[in-house]
Design a protein around this motif. Sequence first.
Motif, PDB file in Angstrom:
ATOM      1  N   ARG A 129     -40.920 -55.843 -36.149  1.00  0.00           N
ATOM      2  CA  ARG A 129     -39.931 -54.721 -35.647  1.00  0.00           C
ATOM      3  C   ARG A 129     -39.211 -54.059 -36.699  1.00  0.00           C
ATOM      4  O   ARG A 129     -38.691 -52.718 -36.768  1.00  0.00           O
ATOM      5  N   ARG A 161     -45.412 -49.380 -35.699  1.00  0.00           N
ATOM      6  CA  ARG A 161     -44.717 -48.706 -34.874  1.00  0.00           C
ATOM      7  C   ARG A 161     -43.433 -48.308 -35.303  1.00  0.00           C
ATOM      8  O   ARG A 161     -42.844 -47.290 -35.228  1.00  0.00           O
ATOM      9  N   ARG A 162     -42.692 -49.256 -36.136  1.00  0.00           N
ATOM     10  CA  ARG A 162     -41.262 -48.846 -36.660  1.00  0.00           C
ATOM     11  C   ARG A 162     -41.431 -47.658 -37.754  1.00  0.00           C
ATOM     12  O   ARG A 162     -40.376 -46.892 -37.851  1.00  0.00           O
ATOM     13  N   THR A 187     -43.933 -45.150 -37.643  1.00  0.00           N
ATOM     14  CA  THR A 187     -44.202 -43.856 -36.671  1.00  0.00           C
ATOM     15  C   THR A 187     -42.866 -43.642 -36.418  1.00  0.00           C
ATOM     16  O   THR A 187     -42.478 -42.365 -36.433  1.00  0.00           O
TER      17      THR A 187
END
Length: 220
Positions: free
Chosen positions: A39, A44-45, A47
């Motif tokens: 996280r 993903r973070r 992005t």
Amino acid sequence: MSRRIPLPPPPPPAEIQSWPDREARLVDRALAMDELGRRLLGGRRLTLFLVWFVLLELGWSFVGVALTAFDHGQIDPITLMLVMFSTCVGLAILVPAVWMTVRGILRDRVARERLAQWAALDSHPATDARLRAPTLGLCWLLLSFAMCAVGLWISFAVPAGTSREDGGYGFVAYGMGIGLILWITGLVGLTKAVGHYRFAVRLTGRPGPRSASSGHPRPE
């Protein structure tokens, strides 16, 4: 946007912890720390970090159209309507982007606090070593450093190289806004990368198993 998955909860207080043995505690600790690490520094973070940065720049670019338009003298009604439309679109993009950026910073702070709490439960070299995430950490570091460098350069170069004939005060304000967004965003990413690495180094370098009552390294 997809429904946001909540962060792993903090570990239960020492007085109500009920793991059957140390191995069960280590398994839960590893799952929580791996998820919290993703996280904070995961793909993903990263992005989302870049998406909100692009939206900040895009929103300010629409506002910049309005700023530069006033440097060209008298504005006719059609141009005025375009300026108002551009300003409204810019603010519609900029305000949510600022809010989501601040929300992401606050969420990262909660994740770091929970990571420190889970780290305090015990010591497990394999789990703790994974927390360093050298590849992702280096990506954050280099990207954020480049943002800071470019942002500072733009903030100084635009005012120094702009005259009244080249665009005037509106263009200077627009350019400095672009540079400021780059610099602040880069500084946020740089602080995150350096702080996480320092926390991971202290965690992997501590001696022996620790209990929840023995304290824990504080994340940056």
